[in-house]
Enzyme design. Structure first.
Site, PDB file in Angstrom:
ATOM      1  CG  HIS C  86      93.421  17.475  84.257  1.00 35.46           C
ATOM      2  ND1 HIS C  86      93.625  17.904  85.592  1.00 35.46           N
ATOM      3  CD2 HIS C  86      92.152  17.685  84.179  1.00 35.46           C
ATOM      4  CE1 HIS C  86      92.506  18.457  86.003  1.00 35.46           C
ATOM      5  NE2 HIS C  86      91.585  18.239  84.986  1.00 35.46           N
ATOM      6  CG  ASP C 116      96.521  18.817  86.987  1.00 35.82           C
ATOM      7  OD1 ASP C 116      95.521  18.798  87.695  1.00 35.82           O
ATOM      8  OD2 ASP C 116      96.763  19.080  85.650  1.00 35.82           O
ATOM      9  N   GLY C 193      84.697  20.037  84.017  1.00 35.83           N
ATOM     10  CA  GLY C 193      84.556  21.394  83.505  1.00 35.83           C
ATOM     11  C   GLY C 193      85.097  22.386  84.152  1.00 35.83           C
ATOM     12  CG  ASN C 194      83.838  24.422  87.841  1.00 37.57           C
ATOM     13  OD1 ASN C 194      82.975  23.691  88.178  1.00 37.57           O
ATOM     14  ND2 ASN C 194      83.835  25.473  87.735  1.00 37.57           N
ATOM     15  CB  SER C 195      89.534  20.854  85.255  1.00 37.48           C
ATOM     16  OG  SER C 195      89.226  19.748  86.085  1.00 37.48           O
ATOM     17  CG  LEU C 252     115.300  14.616 100.257  1.00 39.94           C
ATOM     18  CD1 LEU C 252     116.284  15.724  99.843  1.00 39.94           C
ATOM     19  CD2 LEU C 252     114.399  15.066 101.301  1.00 39.94           C
ATOM     20  N   GLY C 253     114.871  11.820  97.586  1.00 38.24           N
ATOM     21  CA  GLY C 253     115.348  10.732  97.452  1.00 38.24           C
ATOM     22  C   GLY C 253     115.624   9.977  98.773  1.00 38.24           C
ATOM     23  CB  VAL C 254     114.728  10.507 102.105  1.00 36.17           C
ATOM     24  CG1 VAL C 254     115.988  10.990 102.085  1.00 36.17           C
ATOM     25  CG2 VAL C 254     113.717  11.442 102.066  1.00 36.17           C
TER      26      VAL C 254
END
Lengths: 312, 325, 342
Positions: C86, C116, C193-195, C252-254
């Site tokens: 981001h 991210d 700003g720390n991101s 996974l799809g559950v």
């Protein structure tokens, strides 16, 4: 042979007693345990210079008794309390305080206090590097309160302040920032509302800087940031910084400088980069006369520039 | 043996004893060891209800988005101490979630607004270790850890720890603070969801119960604080104090039938002879025992909600409990 | 007889010296704290060269430079810099500033959008990479150091700021378009700003990348609740990112209940044409553990553990699910597919 046996018994008992004493006096083997012992003592020791400043409405803020007759605090204290009818709580007494000088660069204000007795001498701490642990004190609750943090960076806020991560708010602005021995590292100042309160980003002016301007504050001077009126590009450098433009009527213009002149030194300090040029201006005050060396057409020249206040 | 040798032997013995004492000393505590010791004593407390509690003093200070529930301190087998602000409903239903994620229904034993505490009882086995109590009030500057569930972010019911120091021990001046004596201020991060959790020392012993953030009038800034754990003893002593409705009546057919209303008492002007009181604070009055149990949950002087049947119609009234002599 | 006092006095003196005088405890505490401070000072000085500013606009003439942008950390001396996705969203290039003042243009090599993360590459010499640590063994209460550029206050100098705090909790799950799984919750102050900046343990080893904070009310600053992507998740995707391959999160799809109902997690529904359906999972299966993909086995003691385990594994990972079906234990192998973008 009773005597040696008796003596041995006495020594044995003494050994047991001392072993118990030794156990209690055990040095802590973890930094956390050591901090838990040290910080309360540091708070008590350093709270000697903490004062409570009161305004006419009864609202309070924090300050530091930097000498027998002078209390320093930060500019936001004046915003909160106003410049008049201030008083200072020192020990059990409440004494009237009069606004003396201000440094608008450092955001530090001095108040003269009448009738104060000399307290314990101020103990400045050695200058900090990032990693130094600190306490930010506050006087607003009637008894000293403190928050704990670490110096995050130095030479911040235009090179003037320590950035600390202790949680700080209106209760601490203007108050002392101590190190783990209770010695004075600096003065906590409020800088910008956008940084939020208790956000872990706070600033403290190093005590050495405050002491350096103290006589001028005590004399009632108002120290404003110096403005020279010249723009230099962000990148590049070399022997000096090239002036991109010169404000008409500004200090540099009045000293005869023009665009494309290369500023080589300011106040005796070499200025090979924009950062160096900025650093050289940090200690300058509006109204101050300062020597400047520059290059034009290959020739080195020297002028004296009178710094001005920044125009609105 | 010569004297010199005796003394030399004594020195050696002394040195050995000292060395032994240093080795025998327990490993020095750290923040991590404090968390490890105390976290098993902090649980999540969830609360549900249909109606706001009458005269809920913390209602105005709660943000609209705050979800109900927060944390609790395990202070004895099956006993969870939390902050009074969690009792926000007239008919509160509590659930305690332990570290294994198991959910346990819990009953309110009593709430005391002016001590800012509420005590819950959990049936069944709680996967938790009761907290040890700190022996004395801490000094400003001592290291502390706050354990709670800020922003209810713990999907696995593990409390979150934040570190700081004791900022001060003093009496706050804030409208939302009911505790009129010294509380423990701290700069350890406290947020909505932390309240009811524990403030512990470096040995992992509980110093106080975390409260919601309060805005002190002197500074206009937020203070994070904990109600000192010493208040629990006062709280327990008050459990013997019983509240009364100020009526004479009999419980039958699932309600309290009011026969006489004591003049000048709590029910004067609120209840009438002939009224049938169906519930108190959401608890159905199906038996005398149920009535007694419902009455112990609140301190004399607090407002409670009653469901009353009068002349065939049902209505809700609030009444300020009196004190039983 | 006077001479016999001398050995006694010597003995007493020696024992007293060893036992200590009353102030010994406090002196020893101060020494311990000072050496801790020296350790922090040394760490920050050493680690600063591996921490960079990303995309920060250099400040202007006056006032306080509060600008947007983020932070990053050098993860390979060949010029690879890791930051949050981001921080560089929508950009193929970013300005990277080093603590010695150098500013270099970096290009984005690859992204893990849902995780991210973004990997940048710079052309520069004398780079110092962070040393990798161990994030799975972090303990709540353990001290950590967050470094970066909160509020862009580093300005022209690009020198990072450091904050000290503790691990508040591990195994935090935050869903959304960017999923933080097995995230490290910290109370070290972390602000806008720390991101993208690093989280270090007190040995100076990288254990996470700071990326998210909780906020209170309308403010956007730190309130003591920050979240870092753990290093063990980063290591699962770092090689792919270096090779220029964008990474997607595993799927996974559950559907399952997030409230605990006994051990493991009961599958409520198997979505059609998903890795789960292809692997033969059925509604009613109780998933007890997940393993594979280079991370240790995860026991599903509570439903969030399954959410966590699945969210840290990239698409294409083959996992083994230990489950209970009709009272019998069995193991099912599944290759995780691509997480559908919301």
């Amino acid at each position: 042979m009773r005597a040696p046996v008796g003596g041995a018994l006495v020594c044995g008992l003494a050994a047991l007693v001392l072993a118990g004493w030794g156990a209690r006096a055990n040095p802590p083997a973890s930094p956390d345990a050591a901090l838990a012992r040290i910080l309360p003592a540091a708070l008590e020791r350093g709270a000697g210079c903490l004062v409570r400043i009161q305004g006419p409405t009864g609202r309070v803020r924090s300050g530091v008794a930097i000498s027998a007759s002078t209390v320093v605090t930060c500019l936001s204290t004046l915003d909160a309390l106003g410049p008049d009818e201030l008083s200072v709580h020192i020990g059990e007494r409440r004494l009237p305080a009069r606004l003396a000088g201000r440094d608008l660069r450092l955001r530090v204000v001095a108040l003269e206090v009448e009738g104060a007795e000399p307290g314990s001498p101020l103990e400045p701490a050695r200058p900090a590097a990032p990693g130094r642990l600190c306490l930010a004190l506050g006087a607003c609750f009637g008894e000293p309160t403190a928050t704990f943090g670490m110096v995050s960076a130095v030479d911040r806020f235009q090179g003037r302040a320590y950035q600390v991560d202790a949680y700080v708010d209106a209760a601490n602005y203007g108050g002392p920032c101590l190190d783990v021995e209770g010695k004075l590292l600096g003065l906590v100042v409020h800088v910008d509302d956008r940084l939020g309160e208790r956000s872990g980003v706070a600033f403290a002016i190093p005590i050495q800087r405050v002491l350096a301007i103290l006589p001028r504050l005590q004399a009632g001077e108002v120290l404003e940031p110096a403005w020279l009126g010249g723009r230099v590009p962000r990148l590049g450098g070399g022997e000096g910084v090239t002036l991109r433009s010169v404000a008409a009527g500004g200090p540099l213009a009045r000293a005869g400088l023009e665009a494309r002149d290369v500023i080589v030194s300011l106040g005796g300090r070499p200025t090979p980069t924009r950062q160096a040029f900025r650093d050289a201006q940090l200690d300058l005050v509006a109204g101050q006369r300062v020597e400047l060396e520059f290059l034009r057409g290959g020739l080195r020249r020297k002028v004296v520039v009178t710094c001005a206040r920044k125009p609105h | 043996m010569s004297r010199a040798r005796v003394y030399a032997l004594a020195t050696v013995v002394a040195g050995a004893a000292l060395l032994h004492s240093q080795e025998a000393a327990p490993p020095a505590p750290t923040l991590a060891s404090a968390v490890a010791r105390a976290a098993p004593g902090v649980v999540r407390v969830e609360v549900r209800g249909t109606r706001p509690r009458p005269n809920d003093r913390w209602q105005l200070f709660r943000s609209l988005r705050e979800r109900p529930g927060a944390a609790g301190c395990v202070v004895g087998p099956g006993e969870v101490l939390t902050h009074a602000s969690l009792v926000r409903y007239a008919d509160p239903q509590f659930t305690v979630v332990d570290r294994a994620g198991e959910r346990h229904p819990a009953e309110l034993i009593r709430v005391s607004d002016d001590l800012e505490l509420a005590l819950l009882r959990v049936e069944g086995t709680l996967a938790a270790t009761p907290l040890r109590f700190a022996p004395a009030t801490p000094r400003p500057g001592e290291l502390v850890v706050a354990l709670g569930d800020p922003f209810l972010a713990a999907r696995d019911a593990q409390p979150a720890a934040s570190s700081g120091i004791v900022e001060g021990v003093l009496t706050l001046d804030a409208p939302e603070v009911a505790y009129r004596s010294d509380v423990i201020l701290t700069d350890a991060a406290i947020n909505p969801g932390s309240e009811g959790g524990a403030l512990v020392d470096l040995q992992g012993r509980v110093l106080g119960v975390l409260a919601p953030l309060a805005e002190d009038r002197r500074t206009g800034t937020y203070a994070g604080y904990a109600v000192p754990i010493g208040a629990l003893a006062r709280f327990r002593a008050r459990l013997a104090r019983r509240a009364t409705l100020g009526v004479v009546g009999k419980v039958n057919e699932g309600a309290l039938k009011v026969e006489r209303v004591l003049p000048g008492g709590p029910a004067a002007g609120v209840l009438l002879p002939g009224d049938r009181v169906l519930s108190l604070s959401g608890r159905a009055l199906t038996s005398t025992a149920a009535l007694r149990s419902a009455l112990t949950k609140h301190e004399p002087g607090t407002q409670v909600e009653l469901e009353v049947e009068r002349g065939g119609a049902q209505r809700r009234v609030t009444l300020t409990l009196g004190s039983r002599q | 007889m006077s001479r016999s006092w001398i050995p006694l006095a010597l003995t007493a003196g020696a024992v007293l010296l060893v036992a200590g005088y009353p102030g010994r405890a406090e002196d020893a505490s101060l020494t311990k704290v000072r050496s801790f401070e020296a350790k922090l000072e040394g760490l920050i000085a050493r680690l600063s060269s591996s921490v960079v500013t990303v995309g920060a606009v250099v400040d202007d003439e006056d006032g306080l430079p509060i600008k947007s942008g983020g932070s990053g950390v050098i993860v390979d001396a060949d010029g690879y810099v890791l930051t949050n996705d981001h921080v560089t969203e929508g950009q193929s290039e970013a300005q990277v500033g080093f603590s010695d003042g150098r500013v270099v243009t970096a290009h984005v090599v690859a992204r893990d959008r849902q995780g991210d993360l973004a990997l940048l590459r710079v052309e520069a010499s004398g780079l110092v990479s962070a040393t990798f640590g161990e994030s799975e063994g972090l303990r709540p209460g353990q001290r950590v150091l967050a470094m970066g550029n909160p509020f862009g206050l580093a300005g022209d100098t690009h020198v990072p700021a450091a904050t000290l705090g503790i691990v508040s909790a591990t195994q935090r799950f935050i869903g959304g378009s960017k999923v933080y799984g097995e995230a490290i919750q910290i109370d070290a102050p972390v602000n806008p700003g720390n991101s993208g900046g690093p989280l270090f343990d007190l040995e100076g080893r990288l254990v996470g990348i700071n990326g998210r904070i909780s906020v209170r009310g309308a403010s956007r600053h730190n309130v003591g609740v920050g979240y870092a992507i753990p290093l063990h998740q980063i290591l699962l995707v770092l090689d792919d990112l270096k090779a220029g391959r964008d990474v997607e999160r595993g799927y996974l799809g559950v559907r399952f209940l997030t409230q605990k109902q006994g051990e493991g997690v009961v599958v409520r529904e198997v979505l059609p044409q998903t890795p789960a359906s292809r692997a033969g999972l059925r509604a009613g299966d109780r998933i007890l553990s997940v393993s594979g993909g280079g991370v240790g086995q995860r026991q599903i003691t509570q439903p969030v553990r399954l959410q966590n385990a699945l969210s840290i594994l990239p698409a294409g990972t083959e996992v083994e699910l230990d489950l209970e079906r009709d009272g019998r234990k069995q193991t099912v192998k599944v290759r995780l597919g691509r997480r559908p973008v919301r």
